[in-house]
Motif scaffolding. Structure first.
Motif, PDB file in Angstrom:
ATOM      1  N   ALA A   1       0.771  -1.708   0.180  1.00 39.72           N
ATOM      2  CA  ALA A   1      -0.147   0.232  -0.030  1.00 39.72           C
ATOM      3  C   ALA A   1       0.830   1.440  -0.089  1.00 39.72           C
ATOM      4  CB  ALA A   1      -1.064   0.039   1.235  1.00 39.72           C
TER       5      ALA A   1
ATOM      6  N   SER B   1       3.803   1.482  -1.012  1.00 43.40           N
ATOM      7  CA  SER B   1       4.104   1.403  -2.271  1.00 43.40           C
ATOM      8  C   SER B   1       3.471   2.401  -3.180  1.00 43.40           C
ATOM      9  CB  SER B   1       5.689  -0.216  -2.427  1.00 43.40           C
ATOM     10  OG  SER B   1       6.523   0.102  -3.731  1.00 43.40           O
ATOM     11  N   HIS B   2       2.662   1.850  -3.522  1.00 41.32           N
ATOM     12  CA  HIS B   2       1.231   2.034  -4.145  1.00 41.32           C
ATOM     13  C   HIS B   2       1.768   3.637  -4.202  1.00 41.32           C
ATOM     14  CE1 HIS B   2      -0.346  -0.735  -6.201  1.00 41.32           C
ATOM     15  NE2 HIS B   2      -0.494  -1.872  -5.812  1.00 41.32           N
TER      16      HIS B   2
ATOM     17  N   GLY C   1       3.410   4.192  -7.488  1.00 37.79           N
ATOM     18  CA  GLY C   1       2.018   3.997  -8.190  1.00 37.79           C
ATOM     19  C   GLY C   1       1.391   3.063  -8.503  1.00 37.79           C
ATOM     20  N   ASN C   2       1.228   2.539  -9.994  1.00 29.04           N
ATOM     21  CA  ASN C   2       0.303   0.751  -9.925  1.00 29.04           C
ATOM     22  C   ASN C   2       2.219  -0.074  -9.737  1.00 29.04           C
ATOM     23  OD1 ASN C   2      -1.980   1.419 -10.402  1.00 29.04           O
ATOM     24  ND2 ASN C   2      -2.036   1.755 -12.121  1.00 29.04           N
TER      25      ASN C   2
ATOM     26  N   GLY D   1       4.131   0.080  -7.587  1.00 29.17           N
ATOM     27  CA  GLY D   1       5.069  -0.375  -6.424  1.00 29.17           C
ATOM     28  C   GLY D   1       4.347  -1.885  -6.211  1.00 29.17           C
ATOM     29  N   THR D   2       4.214  -2.467  -6.710  1.00 28.89           N
ATOM     30  CA  THR D   2       2.898  -3.595  -6.088  1.00 28.89           C
ATOM     31  C   THR D   2       4.706  -4.715  -6.773  1.00 28.89           C
ATOM     32  OG1 THR D   2       0.928  -3.235  -6.219  1.00 28.89           O
ATOM     33  CG2 THR D   2       1.489  -6.124  -6.705  1.00 28.89           C
TER      34      THR D   2
END
Length: 468
Positions: free
Chosen positions: A298, A300-301, A305-306, A308-309
């Protein structure tokens, strides 16, 4: 035939990387959600990590005295045997084999597999490959076992192989964590930070996933702190693994104590900094209710952004791979030393041509694999934390005993702050264990019973040895 012996090939950097690398696994990325639900505020979240860091540092600098007195393979097993008697040493070694080390290896292996599923969905833990009665086996469990087998094999090829993986992966995960901290501060959300640190920042309360709060009475509040510390203590455990491989460290009387201090201090700073970053990126409710407790994903998002996962998934794969290497490398040396005392399988006392205890490595691998298949690795958290701290307390009490028992022994290091800091750890550790028995008895009692099962096994081992 010449008896193969351990070769002292590890320097201070290698030893420090074993301390730090064995400590940092998956915990710092996922236990924060449960801690937050228990304490309900930014201030108490940080207090839990600061208390854990203080306990870890006190224990580490106290162990420096013991490592200087007994700079040989086996570490804590040897300290307990020398301070008390062989039975207490055996109870630790048995618990280490049955719960502490193998349970941690299993949990870290499954964490590796779970985050691999972000990149390769086919290895998810929600997929059933096959069932044996009520036992359902997932691809994640099979991958976890495969990684443990791979690292075990690598470590049978000599200490240099394990050393290379340990130093490389530990440096990689430290750099990636520092990167997460730096980019986290750059992406800091001022309004989130302000809310977390000004609105009830020091209110100790239950924060449910739906955002509702529950107040604690005095007794429940103390229990909540103990329950919260299960995750932080589990995340900070295994710092003592370097003491198990004393026979392979150059100048162990100096380098073990120094590596314990440097490694635990470094990791404590990283953990506190990471949690501060989380409170600057996510509201407390978002931390408490993070999907599957994966707070790092969460956060890292917010930072990346996306993508990050994927960044966090790769970070955790690197982190858990390196962590398990350190656990596997060090753990086998305890069983080797026990076998030399006639208290473990005789074959475990043998080193292979590469001067490593190969049989000990493989039986450790088998036990960890069984725990992976059990599906109970999540429940092991309470059991492992309780048993670990009990033996840490006993070991630090051992410093007081050995000061009277062996007053003339050479002590290159003396426990920092003796007798006050070791006594403080003993008080904190006993309080933690007592509270766990009261507030989380379901697994802590099992852990205690499992450890005490070592008593009949000890006498069985003695009887078997006497017949040989």
């Amino acid at each position: 035939m010449d008896k193969t012996s351990f070769k002292p090939t590890l320097g201070l950097l290698d030893a420090t990387m074993i301390v730090a690398g064995s400590m940092i696994g998956s915990g710092i990325f996922i236990v924060i959600a449960d801690i937050t639900r228990n304490v309900g505020s930014a201030g108490w979240l940080m207090m839990v990590w600061l208390l854990t860091g203080l306990m870890t540092l006190i224990a580490a600098v106290s162990y420096g005295e013991l490592s200087g007195m007994f700079p040989k393979a086996g570490g804590q097993y040897v300290y307990l045997k020398e301070a008390y008697n062989p039975l207490v040493g055996f109870l630790y070694g048995w618990s280490f084999f049955a719960i502490i080390q193998t349970g941690t290896i299993a949990a870290v292996g499954v964490a590796f597999a779970k985050f691999t599923a972000y990149l390769i969905p086919q290895v998810g833990d929600d997929i059933v490959l096959f069932s044996i009665g009520s036992l359902h086996i997932s691809p994640a469990q099979i991958l976890a076992i495969a990684i443990i087998v791979l690292l075990t094999y690598i470590n049978t090829q000599g200490i240099q192989s394990g050393k290379l993986i340990q130093t490389t992966f530990t440096l990689a995960k430290l750099l990636s964590l520092f990167g997460l901290i730096i980019f986290g501060w750059i992406a800091l959300q001022p309004e989130v930070w302000h809310k977390n640190w000004t609105e009830n920042a020091w209110q100790l309360q239950r924060l449910n996933k739906d955002g509702t709060f529950q107040s604690y009475g005095m007794a429940a509040a103390i229990g909540a702190i103990a329950a919260a510390m299960v995750g932080s203590i589990f995340s900070s455990d295994a710092w003592n693994n370097v003491t198990f491989i004393a026979g392979e460290i150059k100048n162990p009387k100096r380098n073990i104590g120094l590596s314990l201090f440097l490694g635990t201090l470094l990791v404590s700073i990283v953990y506190v900094s990471t949690n501060l970053v989380y409170t600057g990126l996510l509201p407390m409710q978002a931390i408490a209710s993070a999907a599957n407790d994966r707070v790092a994903v969460a956060a890292s998002h917010v930072i990346f952004g996306n993508i990050g996962t994927i960044i966090i998934a790769v970070m955790i794969m690197i982190s858990t791979f390196g962590c398990n290497n350190g656990l596997i490398l060090a753990g086998a040396r305890v069983y080797y030393t026990m076998a030399n005392d006639g208290l473990f399988f005789k074959k475990t006392a043998q080193l292979n041509k590469k001067a490593v205890p190969e049989f000990a490595l493989w039986i450790q691998c088998a036990m960890a694999a069984i725990l992976c298949l059990s599906g109970k690795y999540g429940d092991l958290l309470d059991m492992v934390s309780f048993v670990v701290v009990i033996f840490y307390v006993l070991t630090i009490i051992g410093i007081f005993i050995l000061r009277k028992k062996m007053p003339a022994a050479v002590r290159p290091y003396r426990a920092f702050g003796y007798p006050f800091l070791p006594a403080l750890y003993i008080i904190m550790g006993l309080s933690f264990c007592t509270l766990l028995i009261i507030y989380k008895p379901e697994y802590t009692v099992y852990g205690l019973i499992f450890a005490l099962l070592g008593i009949p096994l000890y006498y069985l081992a003695l009887a078997t040895t006497s017949k040989q």
